[in-house]
Design a protein around this motif. Structure first.
Motif, short mmCIF file in Angstrom:
data_model
loop_
_atom_site.label_atom_id
_atom_site.label_comp_id
_atom_site.label_asym_id
_atom_site.label_seq_id
_atom_site.Cartn_x
_atom_site.Cartn_y
_atom_site.Cartn_z
N UNK A 180 1.32 7.80 13.54
CA UNK A 180 1.22 6.43 13.06
C UNK A 180 -0.22 5.92 13.15
N UNK A 181 -0.97 6.35 14.17
CA UNK A 181 -2.37 5.93 14.28
C UNK A 181 -3.18 6.46 13.08
N UNK A 182 -2.98 7.73 12.76
CA UNK A 182 -3.70 8.31 11.62
C UNK A 182 -3.31 7.61 10.33
N UNK A 183 -2.02 7.34 10.18
CA UNK A 183 -1.55 6.64 8.98
C UNK A 183 -2.18 5.25 8.89
N UNK A 184 -2.17 4.52 9.99
CA UNK A 184 -2.71 3.16 10.00
C UNK A 184 -4.20 3.15 9.67
N UNK A 185 -4.93 4.09 10.25
CA UNK A 185 -6.37 4.15 9.98
C UNK A 185 -6.64 4.48 8.52
N UNK A 186 -5.77 5.29 7.92
CA UNK A 186 -5.94 5.62 6.51
C UNK A 186 -5.84 4.37 5.64
N UNK A 187 -5.01 3.41 6.08
CA UNK A 187 -4.80 2.19 5.31
C UNK A 187 -5.60 1.00 5.86
N UNK B 253 10.85 3.40 8.56
CA UNK B 253 9.55 3.41 7.88
C UNK B 253 9.40 2.39 6.76
N UNK B 254 10.39 2.30 5.87
CA UNK B 254 10.26 1.35 4.76
C UNK B 254 10.15 -0.09 5.25
N UNK B 255 10.86 -0.40 6.33
CA UNK B 255 10.78 -1.74 6.91
C UNK B 255 9.41 -1.94 7.56
N UNK B 256 8.90 -0.87 8.18
CA UNK B 256 7.56 -0.94 8.77
C UNK B 256 6.52 -1.25 7.71
N UNK B 257 6.58 -0.53 6.59
CA UNK B 257 5.59 -0.75 5.52
C UNK B 257 5.68 -2.19 5.00
N UNK B 258 6.89 -2.70 4.86
CA UNK B 258 7.07 -4.06 4.35
C UNK B 258 6.41 -5.09 5.26
N UNK B 259 6.40 -4.81 6.57
CA UNK B 259 5.81 -5.75 7.52
C UNK B 259 4.30 -5.59 7.66
N UNK B 260 3.84 -4.35 7.74
CA UNK B 260 2.43 -4.15 8.07
C UNK B 260 1.55 -3.93 6.85
N UNK B 261 2.15 -3.54 5.72
CA UNK B 261 1.37 -3.28 4.50
C UNK B 261 2.14 -3.78 3.29
N UNK B 262 2.45 -5.09 3.23
CA UNK B 262 3.29 -5.62 2.16
C UNK B 262 2.70 -5.46 0.76
#
Length: 218
Positions: free
Chosen positions: A35-42, A58-67
């Motif tokens: 998740x750290x690597x993914x977050x840094x990528x974005x 995951x899909x709910x995570x993306x909706x919250x952190x990268x809408x």
């Protein structure tokens, strides 16, 4: 998912359904690293992303952190990182896991995971754990934990009634899933009991004798 039910024959008296990550496999550091690597990528805060990811799919995570991002592209990137981690990451089984799984008779146990079967098999291969006939993964059900569907699906494939099933979990969502399925739920690998568990063990090793006794009908 391993989709065929267990072949008929002498039916076990009881059945044990295991969560995987956090219960049999210690993957906390791996998940945090992915998740750290993914977050840094974005360009996102890794600690915040991981905090959200711990309690959402995951899909709910993306909706919250990268809408503003394409969720399917986000998921593809996450899957790529997770698959690479299975190939190159360092994994360990919790103390007692190998002894326990090798001692359970075939046909009396299953894995119920929010991960994907190919990753579970890769991790089990690297840690020397046996894989049962029934694996219910994220692709096997439309509703994941805390819905009762994953555990009910595993029981159906084993030919078991919920009243004859013991769920071994470490996380609140998994515990709720097992309870909603009408099964006995024991918690492991946590300092404090997860709300609702019928029994609590600080470590998996402590639970091994009682799990084996349950499986034998004792």
């Amino acid at each position: 998912m391993t989709g065929e039910s267990v072949r008929p024959g002498r039916r076990p008296a009881k059945y044990v359904l295991f969560d995987v990550d956090g219960t049999l496999i210690d993957a906390v550091d791996n998940q945090r690293r992915v998740w750290r690597t993914w977050a840094e990528r974005y360009g996102l805060d890794p600690d915040e992303v991981h905090r959200v990811a711990l309690r959402t799919r995951p899909m709910e995570t993306f909706a919250q952190v990268a809408p503003g991002r394409d969720p399917h592209a986000c998921l593809a990137a996450l899957h790529e990182l997770e698959d690479e981690d299975v190939r190159s990451g360092v994994y360990g089984a919790f103390d007692g896991a190998s002894e326990l799984l090798h001692a359970l008779p075939p046909g009396c146990w299953a894995l119920v995971t929010s991960n994907y079967e190919h990753r579970v098999r890769g991790r089990f291969l690297r840690t020397g754990l046996p894989v049962p006939d029934v694996v219910v993964d994220a692709e096997a059900v439309e509703e994941g934990k805390p819905s009762p569907v994953p555990y009910l699906r595993a029981a159906a494939l084993l030919g078991a009634g919920p009243e004859d099933c013991l769920v071994i979990e470490d996380a609140p969502s998994g515990v709720r899933s097992g309870l909603r399925a009408g099964m006995t739920v024991w918690g492991v690998n946590a300092a404090d009991p997860v709300e609702g568990v019928h029994r609590h063990f600080a470590g998996l090793r402590e639970a091994v004798p009682d799990i084996l006794a349950f499986a034998s009908g004792g």
